[in-house]
Every structure is written in structure tokens, then in C-alpha cells.
Design a protein around this motif. Sequence first.
Motif, PDB file in Angstrom:
ATOM      1  N   ARG A 134      14.866   3.643  -4.543  1.00 25.68           N
ATOM      2  CA  ARG A 134      16.081   3.851  -5.346  1.00 25.68           C
ATOM      3  C   ARG A 134      17.327   3.721  -4.476  1.00 25.68           C
ATOM      4  N   GLU A 135      17.276   4.288  -3.270  1.00 26.11           N
ATOM      5  CA  GLU A 135      18.435   4.206  -2.379  1.00 26.11           C
ATOM      6  C   GLU A 135      18.643   2.776  -1.884  1.00 26.11           C
ATOM      7  N   ALA A 136      17.547   2.098  -1.498  1.00 22.89           N
ATOM      8  CA  ALA A 136      17.673   0.717  -1.015  1.00 22.89           C
ATOM      9  C   ALA A 136      18.187  -0.204  -2.118  1.00 22.89           C
ATOM     10  N   ALA A 137      17.723   0.006  -3.341  1.00 21.40           N
ATOM     11  CA  ALA A 137      18.204  -0.814  -4.457  1.00 21.40           C
ATOM     12  C   ALA A 137      19.692  -0.589  -4.684  1.00 21.40           C
ATOM     13  N   ILE A 158       3.631   8.745  -3.521  1.00 24.84           N
ATOM     14  CA  ILE A 158       4.477   7.812  -4.265  1.00 24.84           C
ATOM     15  C   ILE A 158       5.945   8.244  -4.261  1.00 24.84           C
ATOM     16  N   THR A 159       6.211   9.537  -4.433  1.00 21.71           N
ATOM     17  CA  THR A 159       7.605   9.996  -4.582  1.00 21.71           C
ATOM     18  C   THR A 159       8.499   9.604  -3.404  1.00 21.71           C
ATOM     19  N   PRO A 160       8.085   9.788  -2.129  1.00 19.40           N
ATOM     20  CA  PRO A 160       8.976   9.361  -1.034  1.00 19.40           C
ATOM     21  C   PRO A 160       9.299   7.864  -1.077  1.00 19.40           C
ATOM     22  N   ARG A 161       8.358   7.060  -1.511  1.00 18.71           N
ATOM     23  CA  ARG A 161       8.604   5.616  -1.575  1.00 18.71           C
ATOM     24  C   ARG A 161       9.550   5.266  -2.715  1.00 18.71           C
ATOM     25  N   MET A 162       9.417   5.970  -3.824  1.00 18.05           N
ATOM     26  CA  MET A 162      10.334   5.729  -4.929  1.00 18.05           C
ATOM     27  C   MET A 162      11.745   6.189  -4.583  1.00 18.05           C
ATOM     28  N   ASP A 163      11.849   7.325  -3.890  1.00 17.58           N
ATOM     29  CA  ASP A 163      13.177   7.794  -3.473  1.00 17.58           C
ATOM     30  C   ASP A 163      13.828   6.777  -2.544  1.00 17.58           C
ATOM     31  N   ALA A 164      13.058   6.270  -1.586  1.00 19.07           N
ATOM     32  CA  ALA A 164      13.602   5.273  -0.656  1.00 19.07           C
ATOM     33  C   ALA A 164      13.952   3.989  -1.381  1.00 19.07           C
ATOM     34  N   PRO A 219       0.825  -1.204   0.000  1.00 16.59           N
ATOM     35  CA  PRO A 219       0.000   0.000   0.000  1.00 16.59           C
ATOM     36  C   PRO A 219       0.862   1.258   0.000  1.00 16.59           C
ATOM     37  N   ALA A 220       0.382   2.302  -0.646  1.00 15.77           N
ATOM     38  CA  ALA A 220       1.157   3.539  -0.746  1.00 15.77           C
ATOM     39  C   ALA A 220       1.317   4.230   0.599  1.00 15.77           C
ATOM     40  N   ASP A 221       0.507   3.848   1.612  1.00 14.05           N
ATOM     41  CA  ASP A 221       0.661   4.484   2.917  1.00 14.05           C
ATOM     42  C   ASP A 221       1.589   3.709   3.841  1.00 14.05           C
ATOM     43  N   GLU A 222       2.191   2.622   3.346  1.00 16.97           N
ATOM     44  CA  GLU A 222       3.169   1.893   4.161  1.00 16.97           C
ATOM     45  C   GLU A 222       4.414   2.759   4.311  1.00 16.97           C
ATOM     46  N   PRO A 223       5.049   2.781   5.496  1.00 15.88           N
ATOM     47  CA  PRO A 223       6.238   3.622   5.683  1.00 15.88           C
ATOM     48  C   PRO A 223       7.270   3.402   4.588  1.00 15.88           C
ATOM     49  N   ALA A 224       7.791   4.505   4.039  1.00 15.31           N
ATOM     50  CA  ALA A 224       8.655   4.426   2.868  1.00 15.31           C
ATOM     51  C   ALA A 224       9.901   3.585   3.120  1.00 15.31           C
ATOM     52  N   ASP A 225      10.599   3.847   4.227  1.00 12.46           N
ATOM     53  CA  ASP A 225      11.849   3.124   4.485  1.00 12.46           C
ATOM     54  C   ASP A 225      11.600   1.643   4.698  1.00 12.46           C
ATOM     55  N   GLY A 226      10.545   1.313   5.447  1.00 15.67           N
ATOM     56  CA  GLY A 226      10.242  -0.092   5.682  1.00 15.67           C
ATOM     57  C   GLY A 226       9.908  -0.825   4.398  1.00 15.67           C
ATOM     58  N   PHE A 227       9.089  -0.210   3.556  1.00 16.08           N
ATOM     59  CA  PHE A 227       8.740  -0.821   2.277  1.00 16.08           C
ATOM     60  C   PHE A 227       9.977  -1.025   1.414  1.00 16.08           C
ATOM     61  N   ALA A 228      10.815   0.027   1.303  1.00 14.20           N
ATOM     62  CA  ALA A 228      11.983  -0.047   0.424  1.00 14.20           C
ATOM     63  C   ALA A 228      12.956  -1.116   0.893  1.00 14.20           C
ATOM     64  N   HIS A 229      13.206  -1.166   2.198  1.00  6.47           N
ATOM     65  CA  HIS A 229      14.148  -2.144   2.737  1.00  6.47           C
ATOM     66  C   HIS A 229      13.635  -3.566   2.510  1.00  6.47           C
ATOM     67  N   ALA A 230      12.344  -3.795   2.791  1.00 11.03           N
ATOM     68  CA  ALA A 230      11.774  -5.130   2.619  1.00 11.03           C
ATOM     69  C   ALA A 230      11.797  -5.549   1.151  1.00 11.03           C
ATOM     70  N   ALA A 244      13.908  -8.703  -0.412  1.00 13.61           N
ATOM     71  CA  ALA A 244      13.215  -9.767  -1.132  1.00 13.61           C
ATOM     72  C   ALA A 244      13.798  -9.947  -2.521  1.00 13.61           C
ATOM     73  N   LEU A 245      14.115  -8.856  -3.194  1.00 12.05           N
ATOM     74  CA  LEU A 245      14.722  -8.950  -4.522  1.00 12.05           C
ATOM     75  C   LEU A 245      16.077  -9.644  -4.446  1.00 12.05           C
ATOM     76  N   ALA A 246      16.882  -9.244  -3.473  1.00 14.38           N
ATOM     77  CA  ALA A 246      18.198  -9.865  -3.330  1.00 14.38           C
ATOM     78  C   ALA A 246      18.082 -11.351  -3.013  1.00 14.38           C
ATOM     79  N   ALA A 247      17.118 -11.710  -2.145  1.00 15.02           N
ATOM     80  CA  ALA A 247      16.938 -13.116  -1.782  1.00 15.02           C
ATOM     81  C   ALA A 247      16.539 -13.960  -2.983  1.00 15.02           C
ATOM     82  N   GLU A 248      15.823 -13.366  -3.940  1.00 11.28           N
ATOM     83  CA  GLU A 248      15.404 -14.093  -5.132  1.00 11.28           C
ATOM     84  C   GLU A 248      16.449 -14.038  -6.241  1.00 11.28           C
ATOM     85  N   GLY A 249      17.596 -13.427  -5.980  1.00  9.21           N
ATOM     86  CA  GLY A 249      18.649 -13.374  -6.972  1.00  9.21           C
ATOM     87  C   GLY A 249      18.386 -12.398  -8.093  1.00  9.21           C
TER      88      GLY A 249
END
Length: 367
Positions: A102-105, A94-100, A59-70, A74-79
Motif C-alpha cells: 500500500r505504501e509503495a503503491a 500477509i499483512t506486513p506485505r500488504m502494508d508495504a 512467495p509470502a516469505d519474500e521480504p515485504a519491502d523488497g516485494f512491494a518495491h519491485a 513493475a506496475l509503473a513500468a507497464e503503465g
Amino acid sequence: MSSDDRMVPGAAAPVVALRRPEDVIRAVPALLGGPPDDSVVVLGLRGASGRVRIALSAPADEPADGFAHAAAEALAAEGCAAALAVGYGPAARITPRMDALREAARLHGIELRDALRVTDGRYWSYLCPSPDCCPPEGVPVPRAGPPAVPSGTGAPRGGPPGAREAVAPVDGPERDRMDRATTAAEARCARMWSTRDTGGHAAFGVAFRAEGLREVRATVAGALAGRAPGGADRVAWLALLLVSVRVRDEAWVHIRAENAALHTDLWRRVFRMADPAYAAAPGSLLAFAAWLGGDVPLAEAALERVARLAPRYSMAALIRQALDHRISPDRWRPVTPEWLERNSPAGRPADGPPECPKPPEAEGPTP
């Protein structure tokens, strides 16, 4: 670039070209089983061909950092060495989540090939620097869809009507028998309480869990041998015993990918028969077994009903997160009953409030 949806075991592998932002936007609803709404979707790409290995949504209201880190974990775990992201909603959400993201990726070494926002029928790219292809006013979202993705790749929350009917509570004479059996089970529990040794809730809790473990182990062994869980009296007693978190977890750790279908049949029957006051545990066990066995619509339907009965039931919330984030059952790492006993001994008095039904003079079972 092609898309190989791997969210549901056994699903056919659709091939959809994702060469432009429009292709990605058109593919997302098909991959997720319905149009996204106010959410962020991440497609993890793996291999030289860039095939979609995992699709995550939040959901777009999920905390940005938590969503990005998770998502990055998950992407790394799946290779997945690369990813695509699409956010559905206003820029402020949307923008804060995309910024987070991009940094997490970046921190996880994952190439984010594009990050898009879709709002009011138009889309923008966070990574495109050229106004020629990404004007400030956005680009109209294409109306035409991609080639159809097989229906097994996802389902709207709650599952199709057939799945909801499959978890509907029994009615008629069978419900009457279950009502009488539930009353008898509660009276049996009251007798256990009244005959307990000195020690109050602690002593009763230990005895209650011991009875629950015996019943769960016998029921699971019977199910694996092809036997039904029993009649109304036994199912009512089992459902009441599952109020204990330790007893429920004993049933949980016996569910494996190789026997998920048998557990699905077992807990679906118990869930349908159980009194609503005692249905959250068997419903959550059913949802987990269905998810592990690849039956996402049935898992969705079970969680939908549990949410109505016990909105804060923690096991159901965990399974809901797995489904919402499209986590593959292949990532589940089972634990053994021996591990569970070492880490949560059934004979140890529980700290805090009792996890078993309250004494007969109280109002009812502990959620």
C-alpha cells in the motif's frame, strides 16, 4: 472491470468481470494457471476500462519491502495506474506485505483498489471499513469459478508433462555417444591446460574463453542459417566451453525476440545431449529463449531440470524470478555483443577463482 491477460505474447484476451472481491479471488487461479499457495498476487490495471496488463506473484516469505518495491516498479513500468492485490496465507505473513505494498503503491502514484487476504477458505479486505460487507470473521470464499481463461495464460511450475519430455536427456545409443564425446572433450581441455603458456589459470582462462567465443559464434550463426549444432563431439565441447560465464553470456546476448524460436531449438538440443555436469548453461539459455519467445511451459520445464542439476545456478535464478513475477518478455531490453565485450572483455584475466573448468587433477568443472 474486465481482465485482459497480457502475460504471455499471443494469448487470447479473456474477458472476466471483476466487480466484487469474489470475482477477483475467482479470477486469480485462472490467470496464473493454477491456485496460488502461500503467496501474494498483484494484478496491474491499465486504461480507462481497467484491463489487467500484468500479473505478479511472489512467495509470502519474500521480504515485504523488497516485494512491494519491485511490484510497484513493475506496475509503473507497464503503465498501470491502478492495481488489485490478493494474499494467500495467514495474517502474520500477509499483512506486513500488504502494508508495504500500500505504501509503495502510494509513492508510485498507483491506486490500490483492493487488497485482500485469503486464509482457510475465508477472505478479508484491508481497505473495506464496513463490517456489513467485511465482517471480522471474514467472508467465505466462493466456490464457483469465473468463465474459463484460455490455457495459454499460464502453467504450473515445471510445465505440463509434454514440456518436461521435450527437455529430457537423451538416452540409449545417443547417450553412449555423448558419454564418449564428453570424456574426449575433457581430455581436450586437459591438453589445453598442460600446454598453456606460463601464467597459470589466468593464461588458460583467456585461451579457454577465446575458444569458447569462436565456438559459440559459429554455432549461433549455423543455427540462424538453419543448421543443427553438430554431432556428439561438437556438442560435448560446446557444453564444456559454456562453463565459462563469459562464453555463456556471449550466447545469451545473441538471443532476440525475432530469433527466439531458432535459439530455442538450438539450446534444447544441446541441453538434452549435454552431460549433466555441463547442462546448466544450455538449459538456462533454453529457458531464456523459450520465455522470450512466449513458450512459458517449455521455459518452466527447462528451469525445473536445471534446478535439479545445479540448484544455485545464477542465470536460471534470474529467469525463475521473471517467470514467478509474471514479467512480460516485452520488458526485456537486449544488449549487443559489442556492449558485452566492452563491459566484460574476453581477453582480460578474470579476478578471483577461474571461470573455466578446473585443471585435470581437480575434481571437475566449476559450477
